[in-house]
Design an enzyme around this catalytic site. Structure first.
Site, PDB file in Angstrom:
ATOM      1  CB  THR A 134      -0.793  -0.001   1.335  1.00 33.93           C
ATOM      2  OG1 THR A 134      -1.664  -1.112   1.355  1.00 33.93           O
ATOM      3  CG2 THR A 134      -1.604   1.251   1.531  1.00 33.93           C
ATOM      4  CB  THR A 177       1.643  -0.393   4.613  1.00 32.50           C
ATOM      5  OG1 THR A 177       2.859  -0.404   5.358  1.00 32.50           O
ATOM      6  CG2 THR A 177       1.530   0.944   3.900  1.00 32.50           C
ATOM      7  NE  ARG A 186      -8.496  -7.870   2.828  1.00 31.67           N
ATOM      8  CZ  ARG A 186      -7.453  -7.056   2.902  1.00 31.67           C
ATOM      9  NH1 ARG A 186      -7.191  -6.217   1.913  1.00 31.67           N
ATOM     10  NH2 ARG A 186      -6.681  -7.059   3.957  1.00 31.67           N
ATOM     11  CB  VAL A 187     -13.169  -3.661   1.931  1.00 33.23           C
ATOM     12  CG1 VAL A 187     -12.689  -2.275   2.322  1.00 33.23           C
ATOM     13  CG2 VAL A 187     -14.018  -3.585   0.665  1.00 33.23           C
ATOM     14  N   GLY A 247      -4.295  -5.693   6.923  1.00 28.96           N
ATOM     15  CA  GLY A 247      -5.406  -4.789   7.189  1.00 28.96           C
ATOM     16  C   GLY A 247      -6.380  -5.295   8.232  1.00 28.96           C
TER      17      GLY A 247
HETATM   18  N1  ASP Z   1      -3.293  -2.769   4.457  1.00 23.90           N
HETATM   19  C1  ASP Z   1      -3.608  -3.238   3.152  1.00 23.90           C
HETATM   20  C2  ASP Z   1      -4.783  -4.135   3.212  1.00 23.90           C
HETATM   21  O1  ASP Z   1      -4.898  -4.902   4.144  1.00 23.90           O
HETATM   22  C3  ASP Z   1      -2.532  -3.983   2.496  1.00 23.90           C
HETATM   23  C4  ASP Z   1      -1.188  -3.572   2.817  1.00 23.90           C
HETATM   24  O2  ASP Z   1      -0.907  -2.477   3.192  1.00 23.90           O
HETATM   25  O3  ASP Z   1      -0.295  -4.376   2.651  1.00 23.90           O
HETATM   26  O4  ASP Z   1      -5.539  -4.111   2.270  1.00 23.90           O
END
Ligand code: ASP
Length: 393
Positions: A238, A289, A266-267, A292
Site C-alpha cells: 500500500t 500498511t 474483500r476490503v 489490514g
Molecule cells: N493494508 C492493506 C490491506 O490490508 C494492504 C497492505 O498495506 O499491505 O488491504
C-alpha cells in the site's frame, strides 16, 4: 546510524536535529518556550508532556518506503513531489495525492493502483481514502475496479458528495460520472503472470474447504515471497502519505490494491477512517500498511492519534498501537511458534509540530520509511516492536 546509538535514539536525535535546523530562530525559540498549548478538554496522561497544537510547524511529508522509491519514469518520488507542492503553498491534500498518484500509475509497484496484484479471480480491486485536516472532510472508495488512481476518486467522494465511502460497481459508476477513464483491466503482464503462477500452485481444480483454501492461499503467497517471486511489501502493500505545511495543516491519503489474491470483494483497512488512515488537525495523523484485518479490528490509526492527543510522541504512540495489535492477536492460525503475530504491519505517524516516526511489528531486512523535508528525501529506519521475523519458528 552512529555507532553505539539505538535505533530509537538515532531517530529521536535526527528528528530533533532536523527540527532545530529547519525552524527559524524565532519559531524554534517559541516552540521551546512553550508555544504549544494543551488540547482543550482533554487531560494528558499522568506525567505526559503538554500536547502541542496548531501554530508554526516544520513542513514535512512522510510515506511508506515506496513513497521514496518509485518515480514512474519522472524526476520525483511521491514524498518529493508532495513536499515541493506544500512549500509552493499548494493545498496539503492536493500535494499528498499528487505524490501517491506517481506510485499508483507506476506499473513497477505491484501493491498500488495500475499493476497492483489482483484478487483471487485475477481482477485488480482498489481501496483508497483521504482526509483533509483543516476542512475536517474525508472520502474513500473500496473494491473499485478500472480506475488507475483510486485516491483521486476518494478525493471526488470527499469533494462532491455528502458521504465518506463508496464501494464496488457503484464506486466505479460514480467515477465514470465524475469523468474518470474506466479501463477493462488494470493488470500488467507482470501482475497477470504472478496471479497465474499463484493459481497454478493452489490447484483450483481441487477446491478445499474454505478455511483450508485460505490457508493454502496464504502459504503459497509466503512461499512465492521466499522464492523471491514476490516482494513481501507487495504481497501486502500500500502507500500511505501524510504531510504538514508551515501553518500546521495536516492531510493524508492511503491507497492500495490490498492483499494479493484476496477473496473478491474483500476490503482492507486502507479506505476505513480510523484504520488505514486518521487525521486530527490539532493533533496529527497516522496511516498504515500491512495486514489490514489486524488494523480493522483495532482501529489503530485512530488509537495512535488519540494517544498523541494525550501527550505521546509519534513513535511511542505508534509502538503502543502495535502493542494493542499484538495483545488482540490470539487465534492460533495468526501466531508463529513463539506465540507472536505471524504477519507484519507498519504505521507512519506525524504530529502537529512536524515530528514524525515510523514503527513496525517486525523489521525484516532494511525496513524503513520515506521522509522529505527541506533537506530532501531520506529513508528513516522503522522502529520495531518485536525482534525476529513474523514467520520465526
Ligand atoms: N493494508 C492493506 C490491506 O490490508 C494492504 C497492505 O498495506 O499491505 O488491504
Amino acid at each position: 546510524m552512529p555507532h553505539g546509538m539505538t535505533r530509537r535514539e538515532f531517530v529521536r536525535a535526527s528528528a530533533a536535529a532536523g527540527l532545530a535546523a529547519a525552524v527559524p530562530g524565532s519559531l524554534a525559540g517559541a516552540a521551546a518556550s512553550g508555544a504549544e498549548r494543551r488540547v482543550r478538554g482533554v487531560a494528558p496522561l499522568p506525567g505526559a508532556p503538554a500536547v502541542h497544537v496548531r501554530g508554526p510547524a516544520r513542513p514535512v511529508v512522510i510515506a511508506s518506503e515506496n513513497g521514496g522509491r518509485f518515480r514512474n519514469g519522472g524526476p520525483q518520488t511521491c514524498v518529493e513531489k508532495a513536499f515541493s507542492m506544500i512549500v509552493e503553498g499548494r493545498d496539503v491534500l492536493d500535494a499528498v495525492i499528487a505524490g501517491v498518484n506517481i506510485v499508483e500509475l507506476d506499473p513497477e509497484d505491484t501493491s498500488v493502483g495500475y499493476g497492483g496484484l489482483p484478487n483471487a479471480d485475477g481482477v485488480v480491486q482498489l481501496d483508497a481514502s483521504c482526509m483533509h485536516g483543516p476542512k475536517k472532510r474525508a472520502g474513500g472508495v473500496a473494491a473499485l475496479e478500472g480506475v488507475r488512481t483510486p485516491s483521486l476518486v476518494a478525493r471526488a467522494v470527499m469533494d462532491h458528495t455528502d458521504h465518506h465511502l463508496l464501494v464496488g460497481k457503484d464506486a466505479q459508476a460514480f467515477a465514470r460520472r465524475m469523468g474518470f477513464t474506466i479501463e477493462d483491466d488494470l493488470n500488467t503482464e507482470r501482475s497477470r503472470r504472478l496471479w497465474l503462477e499463484w493459481k497454478r500452485r493452489i490447484d483450483p481444480e481441487h477446491w478445499l474447504d474454505p478455511e483450508k483454501r485460505a490457508e493454502v492461499g496464504f502459504r503459497v503467497g509466503q512461499q512465492m515471497i521466499r522464492e523471491g517471486l514476490l516482494d513481501e511489501s507487495h504481497y501486502w502493500g500500500t502507500i500511505h502519505c501524510s504531510g504538514i505545511n508551515a501553518k500546521g495543516e495536516i492531510c493524508a491519503v492511503t491507497t492500495t490494491s490490498g492483499l494479493a489474491w484476496k477473496i473478491p470483494g474483500r476490503v482492507g483497512d486502507s479506505p476505513i477512517l480510523g484504520a488505514g488512515i486518521y487525521v486530527d488537525n490539532a493533533v496529527g495523523s497516522a496511516g498504515s500498511t500491512g495486514r489490514g484485518e489486524a488494523n480493522l479490528y483495532n482501529l489503530t490509526s485512530f488509537l495512535i492519534v488519540e494517544l498523541m492527543r494525550r501527550g505521546m510522541h509519534p513513535k511511542d504512540a505508534a509502538l503502543e498501537g502495535l502493542k494493542r495489535i499484538r495483545a488482540n492477536t490470539v487465534e492460533k492460525r495468526l501466531l508463529n511458534a513463539r506465540g507472536l503475530p505471524n504477519f507484519n504491519i507498519r504505521f507512519y505517524v506525524l504530529n502537529a509540530r512536524g515530528e514524525y516516526a515510523g514503527a513496525t511489528l517486525y523489521a525484516p531486512r532494511n525496513d524503513r520509511f520515506a521522509v522529505c523535508t527541506e533537506n530532501g528525501l531520506e529513508f528513516v529506519p522503522l522502529e520495531p516492536l518485536l525482534d525476529g521475523q513474523p514467520t520465526d519458528d
